[in-house]
Design a protein around this motif. Structure first.
Motif, PDB file in Angstrom:
ATOM      1  N   HIS A  79       0.844  -1.198   0.000  1.00 25.21           N
ATOM      2  CA  HIS A  79       0.000   0.000   0.000  1.00 25.21           C
ATOM      3  C   HIS A  79       0.874   1.242   0.000  1.00 25.21           C
ATOM      4  O   HIS A  79       1.618   1.486   0.957  1.00 25.21           O
ATOM      5  N   THR A 125      -9.673   2.213  -9.184  1.00 23.39           N
ATOM      6  CA  THR A 125     -10.824   1.837  -8.374  1.00 23.39           C
ATOM      7  C   THR A 125     -11.700   3.070  -8.147  1.00 23.39           C
ATOM      8  O   THR A 125     -11.202   4.181  -7.993  1.00 23.39           O
ATOM      9  N   VAL A 146      -4.915   0.461  -8.385  1.00 27.73           N
ATOM     10  CA  VAL A 146      -4.318  -0.831  -8.066  1.00 27.73           C
ATOM     11  C   VAL A 146      -3.422  -1.222  -9.234  1.00 27.73           C
ATOM     12  O   VAL A 146      -3.904  -1.375 -10.364  1.00 27.73           O
ATOM     13  N   THR A 157       0.677  -6.685  -5.924  1.00 25.37           N
ATOM     14  CA  THR A 157      -0.297  -5.597  -6.048  1.00 25.37           C
ATOM     15  C   THR A 157       0.220  -4.385  -5.289  1.00 25.37           C
ATOM     16  O   THR A 157       0.693  -4.503  -4.151  1.00 25.37           O
ATOM     17  N   ARG A 159      -1.236  -0.774  -4.159  1.00 28.36           N
ATOM     18  CA  ARG A 159      -2.496  -0.034  -4.052  1.00 28.36           C
ATOM     19  C   ARG A 159      -2.235   1.386  -3.589  1.00 28.36           C
ATOM     20  O   ARG A 159      -1.427   1.625  -2.700  1.00 28.36           O
TER      21      ARG A 159
END
Length: 374
Positions: A79, A125, A146, A157, A159
């Motif tokens: 993240h 998103t 993402v 991933t 994000r």
């Protein structure tokens, strides 16, 4: 999520280079442990569709070593990593510097790019922001990103944004080992399906806001005429729809490629399910384009109603000005004080002038009202 029957684990460990190029032209040593990073949300190894249970959390370096030794694939979730936090992972998995730069900086268009044996996919998103009343400053949709790196034995991933957590999605996939047994491409499909399903939900909510604004624009106001609404609210909603549109439209082509073009990193059984995602995305695309056109029409109708209301006010002002002009003219004539003017010495002159003036004003008022000016 669609169930895949008769799946067999087909993920094999692959050999990768021990050295990976850095942006400055040097080389990362892939044999050293990757940098510890607080940006890692989860790191797990999956073998035959089942998460490998360990006594403690694995580092990305330990996870990929285990995969290359025993098979399976590793799924790492991050993240908003910084360049320093992501550099070690990028070196460990041999990620292309251009893709790494995009993943760290964010604010990218949805796209699909291939770098050697890695697919780099960007999804935007969209989250609907609940509000009690739509105003000229209301935030209707909130966007995030993402980024997905898909390799033969890894899936990463990255994000960005406060929305779009993948924790629940990871748990749902872990409950479906037959699907996870198909490898990283199954995770890529699940994320694409999750993002597009979010688009569908947001499109329904935005449709309700547009219906509300449309009703207010054309609802009867005074004397049965449309009352209109604040143009700022319509324009704000249009701006939010444009943000939604920037997330949906560029993603159409990548989904077509994933669903139609054979790719070594996408399992053929998984590729079939990208067609369903592409179909849902196409429907959302039609909705979003329709929203934009409808809001243009509503905005034009609202501005036209404002012009009509202004014209209505001007007609009323003009009508009363015409009525007032009659006594003004009469008073102006008899206010000139000439010695020899008609009716100045007649005792019925004053009431006669007032009567004629009132009669003319009454006649003009009746005529204007009959013609709809008053």
């Amino acid at each position: 999520m669609s169930m895949i029957n008769n799946l067999r684990a087909a993920v094999r460990p692959t050999r990768t280079s021990r050295l990976s190029l850095r942006k400055d032209g040097g080389a990362y040593d892939a044999t050293r442990p990757a940098e510890a990073t607080t940006a890692v949300v989860d790191c797990a190894v999956y073998r035959d569709g089942v998460r490998v249970v360990t006594e403690r959390s694995l580092t990305p370096h330990e996870a990929i070593r285990q995969v290359r030794r025993d098979g399976g694939f590793v799924w790492i979730g991050l993240h908003e990593p910084s360049e320093a936090e992501f550099s070690g992972i990028a070196a460990e998995f041999g990620l292309h510097p251009l893709a790494v730069e995009d993943a760290v900086q964010a604010h990218q268009r949805p796209k699909l790019e291939r770098y050697d044996d890695t697919l780099f996919t960007v999804f935007k998103t969209i989250h609907y922001v609940e509000h009690d009343e739509l105003t000229a400053t209301s935030e209707v949709v909130e966007s995030g990103e993402v980024m997905c790196f898909t390799g033969r034995d890894f899936f990463i991933t990255v994000r960005h944004g406060g929305q779009g957590s993948l924790r629940a999605l990871r748990h749902r996939l872990q409950d479906d080992p037959e699907l996870l047994a198909k490898g990283p491409s199954a995770v890529l499909h699940a994320i694409a399906d999750h993002v597009v399903d979010g688009y569908v939900a947001v499109a329904d909510a935005v449709q309700d806001d547009i219906d509300e604004v449309e009703t207010e624009v054309f609802s009867p106001g005074r004397k049965g005429t449309p009352r209109g609404t604040d143009a700022g609210r319509i324009y704000q909603l249009k701006r939010e729809v444009m943000e939604f549109k920037r997330a949906v439209l560029p993603l159409v082509r990548p989904m077509q490629l994933l669903s139609e073009r054979p790719m070594r990193l996408v399992d053929p059984d998984i590729q079939k399910y990208f067609r369903d995602v592409a179909d849902h995305l196409a429907r959302v695309q039609e909705q979003v384009v329709g929203f934009d056109e409808l809001l243009n029409s509503i905005l034009q109708a609202n501005l036209a109603q404002a012009s009509v209301a202004q014209n209505e006010d001007m007609r009323k002002i003009t009508s009363w000005a015409a009525i007032i002009a009659v006594p003004t003219m009469v008073c102006g004539v008899y206010g000139m004080n000439f010695k020899y003017m008609p009716e100045l010495g007649w005792k019925f002159g004053y009431p006669m002038v007032l009567t004629v003036t009132v009669a003319i004003c009454f006649g003009i008022h009746r005529t204007l009202k009959r013609n709809g000016w008053l």
